[in-house]
Design an enzyme around this catalytic site. Structure first.
Site, PDB file in Angstrom:
ATOM      1  CB  CYS A  87      -0.930  -0.004   1.218  1.00 23.08           C
ATOM      2  SG  CYS A  87      -0.154   0.477   2.762  1.00 23.08           S
ATOM      3  CB  CYS A 103      -0.721  -5.021   7.883  1.00 19.65           C
ATOM      4  SG  CYS A 103      -1.409  -4.203   6.442  1.00 19.65           S
ATOM      5  CD  GLN A 131     -16.444  -6.500  -3.743  1.00 17.09           C
ATOM      6  OE1 GLN A 131     -15.298  -6.092  -3.609  1.00 17.09           O
ATOM      7  NE2 GLN A 131     -17.066  -6.457  -4.902  1.00 17.09           N
ATOM      8  CD  GLU A 187     -18.412 -16.557 -10.356  1.00 16.96           C
ATOM      9  OE1 GLU A 187     -18.585 -15.340 -10.265  1.00 16.96           O
ATOM     10  OE2 GLU A 187     -17.290 -17.071 -10.623  1.00 16.96           O
ATOM     11  CB  CYS A 218     -12.500  -3.392  -8.954  1.00 15.52           C
ATOM     12  SG  CYS A 218     -12.053  -4.771 -10.004  1.00 15.52           S
TER      13      CYS A 218
END
Ligand code: SAH
Length: 402
Positions: A19, A93, A217, A267, A342
């Site tokens: 990140c 983290c 998610q 799916e 996304c």
């Protein structure tokens, strides 16, 4: 827009690279993400709402992964330095769930004390490869997945017993076998070592089962914000046939079920479809069905059989959709398409295809689900142009000019 500033400090920021915490305030990050999305979809979209940030942008990840390795003679869990197999130990983290991080540290310690052989990515030798922890944010159920390079697992019963004693919060433990020399974390085979082999979470009042391999998610709080926007965009009246394409374990379709006449989830991943069917049963949802298929092929077949859909929800992976999928969607003549993405780059490309097919991007909502990373979620409402309003648009400079 959120008002939290990233004042927390990460000990691993310089090396980890997972990140970009500490590089800018969260407010600045939100502004950057807003600009980024607009740069890709601005020319197609009539109205783009300001990004919805997170109230508390830390420790949101409900799925935490660590690779196992050795530093000198000590077993460590962490991440690979970018583009290498050099492991960087990470003990805590700022974006991951706190309990998950603690469990990962314990597993590394136990691997050391049980003298289990850690896998080496370069030689392909060794046993213990990765640790994955998933948590149901609402239910607090926790799954630990121990990824091994073969089916063996010496002293596994004792290992499981000690791990459960150290972390009674764990509700299930799974051994996943990944025999391939690949950067993919999980293999296809799972052995349940303790508990039910899955966890559950609750979204918008519905309960969902999540297996080790299923997509779910990673930020449960913001997922609900996003799904509410999808429901708002679709504006169902109770009379619609809705398709939830790329449906995963069926979460979006199920959240829309109450307001639809019928929902079909499509799916590719069979395990996810199994979970989706079980989820529908557990929640007593009778108007929804799931098919394990390629979304494009199934929808093309539907249209060849003379079927229609009123609303199509689509939530493809980062690579986006395909022109063939867009054509299949259009062939079902839906009143509207709600595109959940996304990746603003592939979203922009795909909106162009929809515009060419006579749909207009009316409105977009941007939801930050992944603070301190380069990812962001966008939901776009596309409506079919009708009558006088219909213009087979030319795409330069913007396809939405009516
Ligand atoms: N809508 C879900 C999952 C979105 S992730 C949610 O909100 O949780 C994207 C999903 O698309 C994954 O589950 C992946 O397995 C599925 N997928 C990828 N390619 C596909 C295809 N060609 N047809 C159908 N599903 C596909």
């Amino acid at each position: 827009m959120g008002s939290v500033v990233s004042e927390e400090r990460c000990l691993y920021a310089a090396k980890c690279g997972a990140c970009h915490i500490g590089e800018m305030s969260y407010e600045q990050e939100l502004a950057e993400k807003n600009k980024w999305v607009i740069s890709h979809i601005g020319k197609y979209c009539h109205q783009i709402h300001d990004i919805i940030g997170m109230y508390y942008p830390y420790h949101y990840r409900n799925k935490v992964h660590a690779v196992l390795g050795k530093v000198k003679d000590t077993v460590v869990a962490g991440t690979y330095a970018e583009g290498t197999h050099t492991i960087i130990p990470v003990n805590s983290c700022l974006i991951e769930d706190v309990q998950a991080s603690a469990i990962i540290q314990t597993v590394a310690e136990l691997i050391q004390s049980f003298k289990l052989w850690v896998y080496n990515e370069d030689t392909g030798r060794g046993l213990m490869r990765h640790i994955l922890v998933r948590k149901g944010t609402a239910t607090k159920q926790i799954m630990v997945v121990l990824v091994t390079a073969s089916t063996e697992f010496p002293h596994k019963n004792h290992f499981v017993e000690v791990l459960r004693t150290r972390h009674p919060e764990i509700t299930t433990i799974v051994q996943n076998i990944n025999t391939k020399q690949t950067s993919m974390v999980l293999g296809d085979k799972n052995k349940i070592l303790y508990g039910q082999g899955y966890i559950e979470d609750v979204l918008l009042g519905l309960r969902f089962r999540i297996s080790s391999n299923s997509f779910y998610q990673v930020n449960s709080a913001q997922t609900q914000v996003l799904y509410k926007k999808v429901i708002q965009a679709a504006a169902l009246t109770g009379d619609e046939t809705v398709i939830d394409a790329y449906c995963g374990i069926g979460t979006i379709g199920m959240c829309m079920h109450a307001k639809a006449r019928r929902v079909i989830g499509i799916e590719l991943n069979e395990q996810a479809v199994k979970d989706a069917r079980e989820n529908a049963k557990q929640n007593h949802l009778k108007k929804i069905q799931f098919v394990a298929a390629d979304a494009t092929e199934y929808m093309t077949q539907m249209s060849q059989n003379g079927m229609r859909a009123d609303v199509i929800i689509m939530d493809p992976p980062r690579s986006g959709s395909t022109e063939a999928f867009v054509k299949a969607t259009v062939s079902l003549r839906p009143r509207c398409v709600v595109y959940v993405s996304c990746n603003p780059e592939t979203l922009g490309r795909d909106l162009e295809w929809f515009c060419r097919e006579g749909y207009i991007a009316e409105e977009a909502w941007i939801v930050d689900m992944f603070s301190f990373t380069q990812h962001v979620e966008t939901c776009v409402l596309l409506s079919q142009q009708r009558g006088d309003d219909y213009i087979k648009v030319s795409l330069e400079p913007g396809c939405n000019t009516r």
